[in-house]
Scaffold this active site. Structure first.
Site, PDB file in Angstrom:
ATOM      1  N   ASP A  32      30.020  94.724 -61.316  1.00 52.75           N
ATOM      2  CA  ASP A  32      29.967  96.122 -61.751  1.00 52.75           C
ATOM      3  C   ASP A  32      28.908  96.313 -62.844  1.00 52.75           C
ATOM      4  OD1 ASP A  32      30.695  98.768 -61.697  1.00 52.75           O
ATOM      5  OD2 ASP A  32      32.480  98.523 -62.954  1.00 52.75           O
ATOM      6  N   ASN A  80      33.679 103.493 -52.260  1.00 50.41           N
ATOM      7  CA  ASN A  80      32.298 103.781 -52.691  1.00 50.41           C
ATOM      8  C   ASN A  80      31.578 104.803 -51.799  1.00 50.41           C
ATOM      9  OD1 ASN A  80      31.729 100.419 -53.975  1.00 50.41           O
ATOM     10  ND2 ASN A  80      32.134 102.283 -55.137  1.00 50.41           N
TER      11      ASN A  80
HETATM   12  C1  IPE Z   1      34.048  98.318 -57.877  1.00 55.05           C
HETATM   13  O1  IPE Z   1      33.239  98.975 -58.760  1.00 55.05           O
HETATM   14  C2  IPE Z   1      33.361  98.181 -56.545  1.00 55.05           C
HETATM   15  C3  IPE Z   1      32.269  97.231 -56.500  1.00 55.05           C
HETATM   16  C4  IPE Z   1      31.866  96.483 -57.479  1.00 55.05           C
HETATM   17  C5  IPE Z   1      31.621  97.100 -55.224  1.00 55.05           C
HETATM   18  P1  IPE Z   1      33.309 100.568 -58.937  1.00 55.05           P
HETATM   19  O2  IPE Z   1      32.248 100.914 -59.909  1.00 55.05           O
HETATM   20  O3  IPE Z   1      33.277 101.231 -57.621  1.00 55.05           O
HETATM   21  O4  IPE Z   1      34.757 100.764 -59.564  1.00 55.05           O
HETATM   22  P2  IPE Z   1      35.357 101.988 -60.372  1.00 55.05           P
HETATM   23  O5  IPE Z   1      34.999 103.230 -59.599  1.00 55.05           O
HETATM   24  O6  IPE Z   1      34.739 101.977 -61.735  1.00 55.05           O
HETATM   25  O7  IPE Z   1      36.833 101.718 -60.429  1.00 55.05           O
HETATM   26  C1  IPE Z   2      28.493  98.107 -59.078  1.00 53.11           C
HETATM   27  O1  IPE Z   2      27.734  98.858 -59.952  1.00 53.11           O
HETATM   28  C2  IPE Z   2      27.918  98.071 -57.686  1.00 53.11           C
HETATM   29  C3  IPE Z   2      28.651  98.885 -56.708  1.00 53.11           C
HETATM   30  C4  IPE Z   2      29.750  99.535 -56.908  1.00 53.11           C
HETATM   31  C5  IPE Z   2      28.063  98.969 -55.392  1.00 53.11           C
HETATM   32  P1  IPE Z   2      27.992 100.404 -60.170  1.00 53.11           P
HETATM   33  O2  IPE Z   2      27.083 101.158 -59.270  1.00 53.11           O
HETATM   34  O3  IPE Z   2      29.427 100.733 -60.028  1.00 53.11           O
HETATM   35  O4  IPE Z   2      27.525 100.565 -61.679  1.00 53.11           O
HETATM   36  P2  IPE Z   2      28.163 101.501 -62.780  1.00 53.11           P
HETATM   37  O5  IPE Z   2      29.623 101.187 -62.849  1.00 53.11           O
HETATM   38  O6  IPE Z   2      27.897 102.917 -62.340  1.00 53.11           O
HETATM   39  O7  IPE Z   2      27.431 101.133 -64.027  1.00 53.11           O
HETATM   40 MG    MG Z   3      30.951 100.800 -61.356  1.00 55.90          MG
END
Ligand code: IPE
Ligand code: IPE
Ligand code: MG
Length: 251
Positions: A32, A80
Site C-alpha cells: 500500500d 479496487n
Molecule cells: C489494499 O489497499 C489493496 C491492495 C494493496 C491491492 P487499498 O489502498 O485498496 O486499501 P484501503 O482502501 O485503504 O482499505
Molecule cells: C496500493 O497503493 C496499490 C493498490 C491498491 C493497487 P494505493 O494506490 O492504495 O496507494 P494509496 O493508499 O492511495 O497511497
Molecule cells: Mg491504499
C-alpha cells in the site's frame, strides 16, 4: 550453514540477528501507499504504481535469496474497481506488462509464479499473460510467488462454499473442506503479514488464512520498501511468541 555459502541478503540478515533456521515460511504483503508516494513527489498515481512494480521485483528476489518459501502479494483488490477508470485500466495494463516482461527472469530465478482471485473478471489479455506465467513456471522448485488480483477474502470464502455445495450438495461444511476449496489449497497460511504505508487494517486480504498471522505494519510506503524493511519485519516476527490460542511454553 557455512558462512561461505551465504549470499549477501543472508549475511545482512545474520548481522541483524535473524535466525536463518526460523524464517517465516510464508510472507504475505499488502503493498500500500503507491498513490501517496506519487502525490508526495508531485506525480500522478500511476507513476507510483510503476515504482511499486520495481519494488516488487526487488522484494521478490530478496525474499527468495533470504530463503522464504512462499510470497503472496496483494496487487489489486476486488474493491479496487471503485477507483477511477483510468487508474483501474492503468493498473491492469501494468500488471499484464509485468507478467509478460518478467517471465524470463522468473524462469531464470526458479520462481513458481501464479495468481489468485476472480481472474475470469480481469481483461482477457491479462488472463492470458497470467495463464502463460503459471504454465511456464509451474515446474520450478524455488520460491512460490502468488499475485492476488481481483482478490477479496470474502469473495474467496464465498467461492469456496459455493464449490463445496456444487461438488457435494449433501456434504458437511468444515474448516477442512473450506481450506481444500480455497483458490490455492496448497499454500500454507501466512506466518507474517506485512502492510506498508501505515494503515491498521486487513482490507479484505487473506482474511481466512491470516487468522493467526503475525502482523507487521510499517509507515514506509510500498515504493520505498527495500531489503532493510523486509529484514526488519522478519526480525520483529522472530521476537513474537505465537500461541494459536494456547499458552506460551514456560521456560
Ligand atoms: C489494499 O489497499 C489493496 C491492495 C494493496 C491491492 P487499498 O489502498 O485498496 O486499501 P484501503 O482502501 O485503504 O482499505
Ligand atoms: C496500493 O497503493 C496499490 C493498490 C491498491 C493497487 P494505493 O494506490 O492504495 O496507494 P494509496 O493508499 O492511495 O497511497
Ligand atoms: Mg491504499
Amino acid at each position: 550453514m557455512a558462512a561461505s555459502a551465504l549470499n549477501s541478503v543472508q549475511t545482512n540478515a545474520l548481522q541483524q540477528g535473524i535466525n536463518l533456521d526460523a524464517l517465516p515460511a510464508h510472507i504475505a504483503i499488502i503493498m500500500d501507499g503507491n498513490g501517496r508516494f506519487a502525490q508526495g513527489n508531485g506525480f500522478q498515481r500511476l507513476w507510483g504504481h510503476r515504482q511499486g512494480y520495481k519494488t516488487l521485483k526487488n522484494v521478490l528476489l530478496t525474499a527468495a535469496q533470504l530463503g522464504i518459501k512462499y510470497l503472496t502479494v496483494y496487487a489489486f483488490s476486488a474493491e479496487n474497481w471503485r477507483r477511477p477508470e483510468d487508474e483501474v485500466g492503468g493498473l491492469m495494463a501494468l500488471i499484464e506488462e509485468a507478467a509478460r516482461h518478467e517471465l524470463r527472469g522468473l524462469k531464470e530465478n526458479n520462481v513458481r509464479a501464479q495468481a489468485i482471485g476472480r481472474l475470469h473478471e480481469v481483461p482477457l489479455g491479462l488472463q492470458e499473460a497470467l495463464q502463460e506465467m503459471k504454465e511456464d513456471t509451474q515446474n520450478n522448485t524455488g520460491i512460490v510467488f502468488t499475485l492476488a488480483i481481483n482478490y477479496g477474502g470474502r469473495a474467496e470464502i464465498l467461492d469456496a462454499i459455493k464449490t463445496i455445495i456444487k461438488d457435494n450438495p449433501a456434504g458437511e461444511i468444515t474448516e477442512e473442506s473450506i481450506n481444500a476449496a480455497l483458490y490455492d489449497p496448497t499454500l500454507p497460511e501466512p506466518d507474517l503479514l506485512i502492510r506498508t504505508a501505515g494503515e491498521l487494517r486487513w482490507s479484505n486480504f487473506l482474511i481466512w488464512q491470516a487468522a493467526y498471522s503475525e502482523l507487521f505494519v510499517t509507515e514506509t510506503t510500498w515504493p520505498e520498501f527495500k531489503e532493510k524493511e523486509l529484514l526488519e519485519a522478519v526480525a520483529h516476527y522472530q521476537k513474537r511468541i505465537r500461541k494459536f490460542g494456547g499458552l506460551a511454553d514456560l521456560q
